[in-house]
Scaffold this motif. Structure first.
Motif, mmCIF file in Angstrom:
data_model
loop_
_atom_site.group_PDB
_atom_site.id
_atom_site.type_symbol
_atom_site.label_atom_id
_atom_site.label_comp_id
_atom_site.label_asym_id
_atom_site.label_seq_id
_atom_site.Cartn_x
_atom_site.Cartn_y
_atom_site.Cartn_z
ATOM 1 N N GLU A 136 0.838 -1.209 0.000
ATOM 2 C CA GLU A 136 0.000 0.000 0.000
ATOM 3 C C GLU A 136 0.875 1.261 0.000
ATOM 4 O OE1 GLU A 136 -2.775 1.638 3.457
ATOM 5 O OE2 GLU A 136 -3.493 -0.300 2.690
ATOM 6 N N ASP A 137 1.906 1.270 0.851
ATOM 7 C CA ASP A 137 2.825 2.413 0.920
ATOM 8 C C ASP A 137 3.594 2.581 -0.393
ATOM 9 O OD1 ASP A 137 2.032 2.834 3.524
ATOM 10 O OD2 ASP A 137 3.845 1.980 4.424
ATOM 11 N N GLU A 140 1.371 4.085 -2.999
ATOM 12 C CA GLU A 140 1.205 5.513 -2.677
ATOM 13 C C GLU A 140 2.452 6.301 -3.088
ATOM 14 O OE1 GLU A 140 1.080 8.011 1.417
ATOM 15 O OE2 GLU A 140 -0.346 6.351 1.306
#
Length: 178
Positions: A136-137, A140
C-alpha cells in the motif's frame, strides 16, 4: 509539506520564472532540473521493483497461511491429511501427512525453522499484514513520484520556453552602432 510520509521530497513548482532565473543561467537551471527528474525516476524504478516483489510474495504468504490454518483445523483428528503439494513449477506429488502440531517454514537465505502450528499461523498473519501495508505504501509512493516527475518536467519545459523567449527578445532589440 516538503515530503511524503516516507521522506520523498516534494518537487517545487516554479511560479515566477523571471525571479527564479535571476540566480542561475538557463543551462545550469535546466541541468539541475533534469538531474532532479533523474533522481525521481530512479526512486520510481526502485519502488516498481519493490511492488513487483511484494505482489509475488503476498500470494505465497496467503497460500502458506491457508495451509497452516487447515492443519490447525485438522489437529483434533487422528486422521492423516492427504494432499497434493508443489515440488516445482510444474511438478506435484501426493503426500499423506500424519497428525501433527508443528510445521516447518522457509524464512529465506536457506533457513527453515520448525514452529507450532499456532505460532506459524500468528507469524504468517503478521508477515501478511506487514507485506500488504508495505505494498500500500509503495503504491502511494509511486503515485506521489509520478506527480513529482510531472511537476519537474513542466518546470523544465517552462524554463526552456522562458530561455527561448529571452533569446528572441535579445535578437529583436535594435543594436546601436557608433
Amino acid at each position: 509539506m516538503n515530503a511524503n510520509p516516507r521522506g520523498i521530497p516534494k518537487a517545487p513548482f516554479v511560479d515566477n520564472l523571471d525571479e527564479y532565473m535571476k540566480t542561475d543561467t538557463p543551462e545550469a537551471t535546466l541541468r539541475k532540473l533534469t538531474e532532479t527528474v533523474s533522481k525521481y525516476k530512479f526512486m520510481e524504478s526502485s519502488r516498481l521493483q519493490q511492488r513487483a516483489s511484494l505482489e509475488q510474495k503476498i500470494p505465497e504468504i496467503e497460500k502458506t497461511l491457508a495451509i497452516v490454518e487447515y492443519l490447525c483445523e485438522s489437529q483434533g483428528s487422528n486422521e492423516p491429511v492427504k494432499t497434493l503439494f508443489e515440488v516445482n513449477d510444474t511438478l506435484y506429488a501426493h503426500a499423506t501427512i500424519p497428525p501433527t502440531d508443528t510445521v516447518n517454514l522457509w524464512l529465506g537465505a536457506n533457513v527453515m525453522l520448525e514452529y507450532k502450528t499456532d505460532e506459524a499461523k500468528e507469524l504468517l498473519t503478521s508477515k501478511l499484514s506487514v507485506a500488504k501495508k508495505s505494498l500500500e505504501d509503495t503504491v502511494e509512493d509511486l503515485e506521489f513520484l509520478r506527480d513529482q516527475i510531472t511537476t519537474m518536467e513542466v518546470n523544465i519545459a517552462r524554463v526552456y520556453n522562458w530561455d527561448v523567449k529571452q533569446r528572441r527578445q535579445k535578437q529583436q532589440q535594435p543594436t546601436i552602432s557608433a
